[in-house]
Design an enzyme around this catalytic site. Structure first.
Site, PDB file in Angstrom:
ATOM      1  N   HIS A 215       0.832  -1.209   0.000  1.00 27.51           N
ATOM      2  CA  HIS A 215       0.000   0.000   0.000  1.00 27.51           C
ATOM      3  C   HIS A 215       0.866   1.260   0.000  1.00 27.51           C
ATOM      4  CE1 HIS A 215      -3.892  -1.783   0.171  1.00 27.51           C
ATOM      5  NE2 HIS A 215      -3.727  -2.352   1.356  1.00 27.51           N
ATOM      6  N   CYS A 512      -0.421  -3.515 -17.246  1.00 27.99           N
ATOM      7  CA  CYS A 512      -1.111  -2.593 -16.343  1.00 27.99           C
ATOM      8  C   CYS A 512      -0.629  -2.740 -14.909  1.00 27.99           C
ATOM      9  CB  CYS A 512      -2.621  -2.791 -16.400  1.00 27.99           C
ATOM     10  SG  CYS A 512      -3.166  -4.423 -15.875  1.00 27.99           S
TER      11      CYS A 512
END
EC number: 2.7.3.9
Length: 584
Positions: A215, A512
């Site tokens: 994160h 991606c």
């Protein structure tokens, strides 16, 4: 180096601040190494997260039976207050920040630890000890489970600290707001800490733990600030000590020569100014077109990305409208959310990934089984195997949004492992008039890409999970961060295999994953035959500017050199030798 970012720092003021700080400095220059995550150079004093409330000892005086119901109420009220604050912050954030804050808010009211804490209080344990004990029990279980579930340990402990602070009437723990631009250093950072950072004041991140897809790393990319993770020796660097973070080299230089640091930052500023001039479209200097796209998660993020040179959306993560809900969103509700993104990129390419939940992102309404190894279990498209209507209704929603906006979105399924899975997904997507593709995240899918392409119109390579599954290494593990580095030759060999399969039949193959945000690696990927690159919106100009300075032949030469290497470090060096420092 292409991709460098520079926050608005007055260098003369910063030098003055560094020279007059009362905190003792490390007298000798030290260079600490870690895993590079976000390119850039920053020079500033260190700040560290504030002290968190101490976890009370397990032994405590037993509370009277008559007081226990009130104690349960006090505990639940504290958890609810924490969750409400996090939801409020999520409502004012966008993209990844909004998702991680919403996820942490849901964790603050998770029935598992709340139920355990309530049982402890009912048995006579005070609320503080009950909260600490209940969360410690679950955190230990998650740590033993390993893989992506282990990431929740940091999240849970963050929730624990916030609830304990609420119970004690203390300020909410977290990252302090510095008076001057600073580098945030920590052992690890909880999502709620990183999601609210101001990039004008926190100009770089460095952590002892974490991996390139943690994160912390993902939000650093969204903020566009240099970031290095898994930095050995970082814990010994005290607050106030000046450091220079180089997010391309993966170094944290402690007490650098001030003049050299300022010159490095100045060079970064020049590169940042050059990058800011790039307006697209994506192409090499000799005119080979490569679509440079943005990753988004909601309408707000899409509207923000549409203000960059991004030519479209290469990854629309649809999980946000499913997570933290007790019931599945309706077809109409989903369609309205999807339409926001399609409208933001009207007339441009938008690739929508169908629901990628499970593992560390469970759905309350999907009936997830308890799994010994969730990352290798029911996640991604596999959820639809037991809940077939879930995928059908999502595709119906996407088709409805497409009709309402006059758009022609592409759709792709995550976690496809076999050609038959690709065939089944493609058939259902086409039944709604949608263009089907699949994610290449599992090594088996890369190896059989030529067979998968018999059924779908495009591939999109998710390098985050592909690295994790190829290297058998938890992508959130600091100890294994070098293995999940997207520069690993084993991972890149699979990327090249999939790209070649697409080129052989004239079908597009994009990337991606976070690898697409690295300007140097982006050039290598193009050399392998990748036709589009999708990254965080803040990374789009750096990637586009890097491509605009190299020829396709040089990209191909770099790719050929990289696949001959045997380590991530050697792969980077080989690419730099061919492409030069300007694309680093």
């Amino acid at each position: 180096m292409c991709g460098f970012t520079l926050e608005s720092v007055d260098l003369s003021m910063l030098s003055c601040n560094l020279n007059h700080m009362s905190t003792p400095f490390v007298t000798e220059t030290q260079v600490l190494t870690g895993v590079p995550v976000v390119a850039g150079v920053a020079y500033a004093p260190v700040i560290r997260p504030g002290a968190r409330p101490s976890v009370p000892p397990t032994e405590a005086a037993e509370i009277e039976e008559a007081a226990r119901p009130a104690e349960v109420t006090r505990m639940k009220a504290a958890a609810a207050a924490v969750a409400e604050r996090l939801r409020d912050r999520a409502g004012h954030a966008t993209g990844v920040a909004s998702e991680v804050l919403a996820t942490t808010a849901a964790l603050a009211q998770d029935r598992a630890w709340l139920g355990d804490a309530e049982k402890r209080i009912t048995a006579g344990t005070p609320a503080e000890q009950a909260v600490g004990g209940a969360i410690a029990k679950i955190a230990d279980a998650l740590a033993k489970a390993g893989d992506l579930m282990a990431e929740r340990v940091t999240d849970l402990r963050d929730v624990r600290d916030r609830v304990l602070a609420q119970l004690a009437g203390l300020p909410e723990p977290g990252v302090p707001v510095p008076d001057v631009p600073s580098v945030l250093c920590a052992e690890d950072l909880a999502p709620a800490d990183t999601a609210g950072l101001d990039p004008a004041l926190v100009v770089a991140l460095a952590t002892t733990l974490g991996g390139p897809t943690s994160h912390t790393a993902i939000i650093a990319r969204q903020l566009g600030i240099p970031c290095v993770v898994a930095v050995e020796g970082l814990d010994a660097v005290a607050a106030g000590v000046p450091v220079m973070v180089d997010g391309s080299l993966g170094t944290v230089t402690v007490s650098p020569d001030a003049g050299e640091a300022q010159r490095a930052v100045a060079r970064a500023r020049e590169d940042a100014e050059r990058i800011a001039l790039w307006t697209g479209p994506g192409a090499t200097v000799d005119g080979h077109r490569v679509a440079v796209l943005a990753n988004v998660q909601d309408g707000a993020a899409a509207r923000s990305a549409s203000q960059t040179p991004a030519e479209g959306v290469g990854l629309f993560r649809t999980e946000l409208c499913f997570l933290n809900r007790d019931t599945e969103p309706s077809v109409r509700e989903q369609a309205e959310i999807y339409a926001e993104v399609l409208t933001a990129f009207e007339g441009r390419k938008v690739v929508i990934r169908t629901l990628d939940a499970g593992s560390d992102k469970p759905l309350k309404f999907a009936g997830h089984p308890d799994e010994a190894n969730p990352a290798l279990g029911v996640r991604g498209v596999r959820i639809s195997f037991g809940n077939p209507g879930l995928l059908t209704r999502q595709l119906e929603s996407i088709a409805s949004a497409a009709q309402a906006t006059g758009s022609d979105p592409w759709v792709m399924a995550p976690m496809i492992a076999t050609p038959d899975e690709a065939k089944n997904f493609a058939a259902e997507a086409r039944s709604f008039g949608l263009t089907p593709g699949v994610m290449i995240e599992i090594p088996a899918a890369a190896l059989l890409a030529n067979h998968i392409l018999e059924h779908v119109d495009f591939l999109s390579i998710g390098t985050n999970d592909l690295a994790q599954y190829t290297m058998a290494a938890d992508r959130m593990s600091a100890e294994l961060a070098t293995l999940t580095d997207p520069w690993q030759p084993g991972v890149l060999a699979l990327v090249e295999l999939a790209a070649r399969a697409g080129a052989a039949v004239g079908k597009p193959v994009g990337v991606c994953g976070e690898a697409a945000a690295d300007p140097l690696l982006a050039c290598v990927l193009v050399g392998m035959g990748v036709t589009s690159l999708s990254a965080a919106a803040t990374a789009v100009p750096g990637v586009g500017a890097a491509l605009a300075e190299v020829t396709l032949d040089r990209c191909r030469a770099a790719a050929a050199a990289v696949v001959q290497t045997a380590s991530a470090a050697d792969a980077r060096s080989a690419a730099l030798a061919v492409l030069g420092a300007k694309t680093g």
